[in-house]
Design a protein around this motif. Sequence first.
Motif, PDB file in Angstrom:
ATOM      1  N   LYS A  68       0.853  -1.182   0.000  1.00 13.16           N
ATOM      2  CA  LYS A  68       0.000   0.000   0.000  1.00 13.16           C
ATOM      3  C   LYS A  68       0.891   1.235   0.000  1.00 13.16           C
ATOM      4  CE  LYS A  68      -3.573  -2.445   2.625  1.00 13.16           C
ATOM      5  NZ  LYS A  68      -4.359  -2.473   3.872  1.00 13.16           N
ATOM      6  N   PHE A  69       0.266   2.387  -0.166  1.00 14.03           N
ATOM      7  CA  PHE A  69       1.041   3.628  -0.278  1.00 14.03           C
ATOM      8  C   PHE A  69       1.891   3.858   0.963  1.00 14.03           C
ATOM      9  CE2 PHE A  69       1.594   8.208   0.219  1.00 14.03           C
ATOM     10  CZ  PHE A  69       2.139   8.538  -1.020  1.00 14.03           C
ATOM     11  N   LEU A  70       1.320   3.636   2.140  1.00 17.67           N
ATOM     12  CA  LEU A  70       2.052   3.903   3.385  1.00 17.67           C
ATOM     13  C   LEU A  70       3.174   2.906   3.636  1.00 17.67           C
ATOM     14  CD1 LEU A  70      -0.858   4.936   5.796  1.00 17.67           C
ATOM     15  CD2 LEU A  70       0.755   6.423   4.595  1.00 17.67           C
ATOM     16  N   ASP A  71       3.129   1.755   2.945  1.00 11.62           N
ATOM     17  CA  ASP A  71       4.186   0.759   3.129  1.00 11.62           C
ATOM     18  C   ASP A  71       5.548   1.279   2.680  1.00 11.62           C
ATOM     19  OD1 ASP A  71       2.313  -0.974   4.082  1.00 11.62           O
ATOM     20  OD2 ASP A  71       2.083  -2.093   2.209  1.00 11.62           O
ATOM     21  N   MET A  72       5.566   2.251   1.772  1.00  5.49           N
ATOM     22  CA  MET A  72       6.832   2.806   1.284  1.00  5.49           C
ATOM     23  C   MET A  72       7.649   3.460   2.383  1.00  5.49           C
ATOM     24  SD  MET A  72       5.940   4.607  -2.320  1.00  5.49           S
ATOM     25  CE  MET A  72       4.759   5.695  -1.539  1.00  5.49           C
ATOM     26  N   PHE A  73       6.971   3.883   3.431  1.00  5.96           N
ATOM     27  CA  PHE A  73       7.646   4.622   4.488  1.00  5.96           C
ATOM     28  C   PHE A  73       8.123   3.722   5.623  1.00  5.96           C
ATOM     29  CE2 PHE A  73       4.531   7.375   2.381  1.00  5.96           C
ATOM     30  CZ  PHE A  73       5.395   8.326   1.870  1.00  5.96           C
ATOM     31  N   GLU A  74       8.029   2.404   5.411  1.00  5.43           N
ATOM     32  CA  GLU A  74       8.619   1.485   6.379  1.00  5.43           C
ATOM     33  C   GLU A  74      10.145   1.544   6.289  1.00  5.43           C
ATOM     34  OE1 GLU A  74       7.099  -2.393   5.758  1.00  5.43           O
ATOM     35  OE2 GLU A  74       5.005  -1.833   6.132  1.00  5.43           O
ATOM     36  N   ARG A  75      10.799   1.156   7.377  1.00  3.81           N
ATOM     37  CA  ARG A  75      12.258   1.281   7.448  1.00  3.81           C
ATOM     38  C   ARG A  75      12.966   0.493   6.350  1.00  3.81           C
ATOM     39  NH1 ARG A  75      15.889   2.691  11.539  1.00  3.81           N
ATOM     40  NH2 ARG A  75      17.974   2.646  10.632  1.00  3.81           N
ATOM     41  N   ARG A  76      12.437  -0.670   6.001  1.00  2.00           N
ATOM     42  CA  ARG A  76      13.130  -1.517   5.031  1.00  2.00           C
ATOM     43  C   ARG A  76      13.142  -0.927   3.632  1.00  2.00           C
ATOM     44  NH1 ARG A  76       8.879  -6.534   4.240  1.00  2.00           N
ATOM     45  NH2 ARG A  76       6.998  -5.335   4.663  1.00  2.00           N
ATOM     46  N   ILE A 274      21.048  -5.351  -6.112  1.00  2.00           N
ATOM     47  CA  ILE A 274      20.877  -3.927  -5.826  1.00  2.00           C
ATOM     48  C   ILE A 274      19.987  -3.728  -4.612  1.00  2.00           C
ATOM     49  CG2 ILE A 274      19.896  -1.766  -6.700  1.00  2.00           C
ATOM     50  CD1 ILE A 274      20.662  -2.760  -9.524  1.00  2.00           C
ATOM     51  N   HIS A 275      18.871  -4.446  -4.553  1.00  2.00           N
ATOM     52  CA  HIS A 275      17.933  -4.278  -3.439  1.00  2.00           C
ATOM     53  C   HIS A 275      18.564  -4.712  -2.125  1.00  2.00           C
ATOM     54  CE1 HIS A 275      14.579  -4.819  -6.667  1.00  2.00           C
ATOM     55  NE2 HIS A 275      15.171  -3.644  -6.739  1.00  2.00           N
ATOM     56  N   GLU A 276      19.324  -5.798  -2.156  1.00  4.56           N
ATOM     57  CA  GLU A 276      19.984  -6.263  -0.928  1.00  4.56           C
ATOM     58  C   GLU A 276      21.011  -5.247  -0.443  1.00  4.56           C
ATOM     59  OE1 GLU A 276      22.373 -10.142   0.858  1.00  4.56           O
ATOM     60  OE2 GLU A 276      21.779 -10.090  -1.258  1.00  4.56           O
ATOM     61  N   LYS A 358      15.488 -15.303   6.498  1.00  2.56           N
ATOM     62  CA  LYS A 358      16.709 -15.032   5.732  1.00  2.56           C
ATOM     63  C   LYS A 358      16.500 -13.890   4.745  1.00  2.56           C
ATOM     64  CE  LYS A 358      19.803 -17.153   2.325  1.00  2.56           C
ATOM     65  NZ  LYS A 358      20.038 -18.311   1.465  1.00  2.56           N
ATOM     66  N   THR A 359      15.347 -13.892   4.058  1.00  2.00           N
ATOM     67  CA  THR A 359      15.101 -12.913   3.009  1.00  2.00           C
ATOM     68  C   THR A 359      14.760 -11.537   3.573  1.00  2.00           C
ATOM     69  OG1 THR A 359      14.239 -14.710   1.671  1.00  2.00           O
ATOM     70  CG2 THR A 359      13.777 -12.473   0.909  1.00  2.00           C
ATOM     71  N   LEU A 360      13.984 -11.512   4.649  1.00  2.00           N
ATOM     72  CA  LEU A 360      13.523 -10.237   5.205  1.00  2.00           C
ATOM     73  C   LEU A 360      14.299  -9.850   6.456  1.00  2.00           C
ATOM     74  CD1 LEU A 360       9.699 -10.883   4.815  1.00  2.00           C
ATOM     75  CD2 LEU A 360      11.245  -9.746   3.240  1.00  2.00           C
TER      76      LEU A 360
END
Length: 370
Positions: A68-76, A274-276, A358-360
């Motif tokens: 969702k839109f607000l998920d972008m502002f999570e620390r990860r 890149i993401h890692e 492991k992934t998250l």
Amino acid sequence: MTGLIPCAIHLFGLFFIPESPRWLAKTGRRKDFEEALQKLRGENADISQETAEIQEYIETLERLPKAKFLDMFERRYARSVIIGVGLMVGKQLGGINGISFYASNILEQAGFSAALGTILYAIIQVVVTGLIATVIDKTGRKPLLLVSATGLVIGSLLIAISFYLKVHVLALESVPCLAAAGIFLFIAAFSAGMGAIPWVVMSEIFPINIKGVAGGLATLVNWSGAWIVSYTFNYLMGWNSYGTFVIYAGVNALTIVFITMVVPETKGRTLEEIHEAINNFPEQRVSTSVDLLVYEACNDIVESLISLERKSFKEKKGKKKRKYGIEPGDVGKDSAETVLMDQTAHVKKLRTTLYLLKTLRTQPQLSRTS
């Protein structure tokens, strides 16, 4: 009417753009996914490892809730969003639309031929953009961004100096040359990096589960910045002509600092790499290693449990057979075989949980509380 020609070419070219392999993998079109990836990497390239990595990555993301839109502002996701939005802010607030839209007016005020200046402006923009497209994968994104932002600072300062000399009636004969040189350097530098590369980086840094909403946010910021600069340019020029370009030079100088400290180099790396790299903040690197050790230790425990259960089942089955003279197929639902099947299902669930760990593992709060 002439404006329809580029639009028609653009529309025609869309029919030749291949689908994204990762999107095809996400939608379950395995064969199309492998064909698209093979086409991008070359006919003789070995894509087996990359295919497995992409599938593994997609399967992990599918277990997560829809973004969702607000998920972008999570620390990860914070660093990815900061990079994408920050580049768009620097790109637009550096003054490109003010100089681009009012180049002829700037040249006229400085005493340079507006007709000649706009022709040279367009030629420089097209030539430099074409040249950079051929070397971007050789030189890398970050070096070109730094060179581009540095050129924007110098170009802004040259224009500022030309207007300063004009306002204070100093060396008036050099004003047209300085203004023209500043504008031409500005557009050449912008075309060399800050014009196109932020869009390239944006397509690489966002994880696939937030790519849509995060890309939308970055695009909104980009065009909002374009409107702000276009709207305020005439007001700033009325306030202080050379001060306007000093402000733009300051913004571009801050962009150099931002690129140096925050933006990673993405050349020659897969999207998963890149993401890692982006999501591994300095304070998380120790916890990441701990998470990996925990994962490996738990995986060893799982393997041991499976081995023990199989051994136990064989022993129990052998005892029953010797005691009652029954065959393995005659064992009932409440037998050791059923128990083993239930336990194997639990083991599979545990393995899935461990894989997600492991992934998250970039969740900082997990590592701090453990």
